[in-house]
Design a protein around this motif. Structure first.
Motif, short mmCIF file in Angstrom:
data_model
loop_
_atom_site.label_atom_id
_atom_site.label_comp_id
_atom_site.label_asym_id
_atom_site.label_seq_id
_atom_site.Cartn_x
_atom_site.Cartn_y
_atom_site.Cartn_z
N ALA A 1 38.45 30.88 56.36
CA ALA A 1 38.79 29.45 56.34
C ALA A 1 39.30 29.01 57.71
N ALA A 2 40.13 29.83 58.33
CA ALA A 2 40.67 29.48 59.66
C ALA A 2 39.57 29.44 60.72
N SER A 3 38.66 30.42 60.71
CA SER A 3 37.60 30.44 61.73
C SER A 3 36.61 29.30 61.51
N LEU A 4 36.30 28.96 60.25
CA LEU A 4 35.41 27.84 59.98
C LEU A 4 36.05 26.54 60.44
N TYR A 5 37.32 26.36 60.18
CA TYR A 5 38.03 25.16 60.61
C TYR A 5 37.98 25.05 62.14
N ALA A 6 38.19 26.16 62.84
CA ALA A 6 38.13 26.16 64.31
C ALA A 6 36.73 25.82 64.80
N SER B 1 29.67 25.99 52.30
CA SER B 1 28.86 25.54 51.17
C SER B 1 29.74 25.16 49.97
N SER B 2 30.70 26.01 49.65
CA SER B 2 31.55 25.70 48.49
C SER B 2 32.45 24.50 48.78
N ALA B 3 32.84 24.31 50.04
CA ALA B 3 33.63 23.11 50.40
C ALA B 3 32.79 21.85 50.23
N ARG C 1 27.55 27.34 64.01
CA ARG C 1 26.92 28.65 63.86
C ARG C 1 27.87 29.50 63.03
N LEU C 2 27.43 29.85 61.82
CA LEU C 2 28.31 30.45 60.84
C LEU C 2 27.83 31.83 60.40
N ASN C 3 28.79 32.72 60.13
CA ASN C 3 28.44 34.00 59.52
C ASN C 3 28.40 33.81 58.00
N LEU C 4 28.10 34.86 57.28
CA LEU C 4 27.95 34.78 55.83
C LEU C 4 29.19 34.22 55.15
N ASN C 5 30.35 34.75 55.48
CA ASN C 5 31.58 34.29 54.84
C ASN C 5 31.87 32.83 55.17
N GLU C 6 31.69 32.45 56.43
CA GLU C 6 31.93 31.06 56.82
C GLU C 6 30.96 30.12 56.13
#
Length: 151
Positions: free
Chosen positions: A123-128, A49-51, A39-44
């Motif tokens: 990046a840190a929150s997406l990784y978590a 997507s870019s990753a 479950r991701l916010n806009l920035n995540e």
């Protein structure tokens, strides 16, 4: 000199995130297929997507997942669902690579501007969240039908 030391520390920090062993995955019975959910916010979602694009451009292949967008309160939430656990490992690597790309664009680690701070936090929150999804798969109730309820 200080700038290079700070960059090196941040790159090592991001690289070390990939080296920590993950917490053991919860046991899910074999008869019950599981899915993984982010479950991701806009920035995540933007970094996710870019990753993914970075990985496809570099290595080719394909990535399959289900995507749902929903408004929750004042925010839009992107829910990414997929069944392949290997996808999580792949995305962890791609997000780490993307974080290193973001870090390489930072010119002064002593005075991070707001955008650089947001990029690093994202990046840190997406990784978590990727680690959390791997450690806590969800059962797909639509696919799992108990034997006594089948047609």
């Amino acid at each position: 000199m200080k700038r290079y030391v700070c960059k090196t520390i941040f790159v090592l920090f991001i690289s070390s995130l990939m080296c920590f062993p993950c917490i053991a995955q919860e046991n899910v019975p074999d008869s019950q297929p599981c899915q993984y959910e982010l479950r991701l916010n806009l920035n995540e979602y933007s970094v996710f997507s870019s990753a993914a694009v970075l990985g496809l451009n570099q290595y080719g292949g394909e990535i399959s997942f289900d995507l749902k967008m929903a408004k929750e309160g004042e925010n839009i939430v992107w829910t990414v669902m997929f069944e392949d656990e290997k996808f999580l490992d792949l995305m962890k690597q791609r997000v780490a690579e993307k974080a290193v790309d973001l870090l390489s664009a930072v010119s002064d680690f002593g005075n991070l501007d707001k955008n650089s701070q947001i990029a690093l936090q994202t990046a840190a929150s997406l990784y978590a969240k990727i680690n959390e999804a791997k450690n806590h798969p969800v059962a797909d109730e639509k696919k799992f039908v108990p034997a006594n309820q089948r047609d």
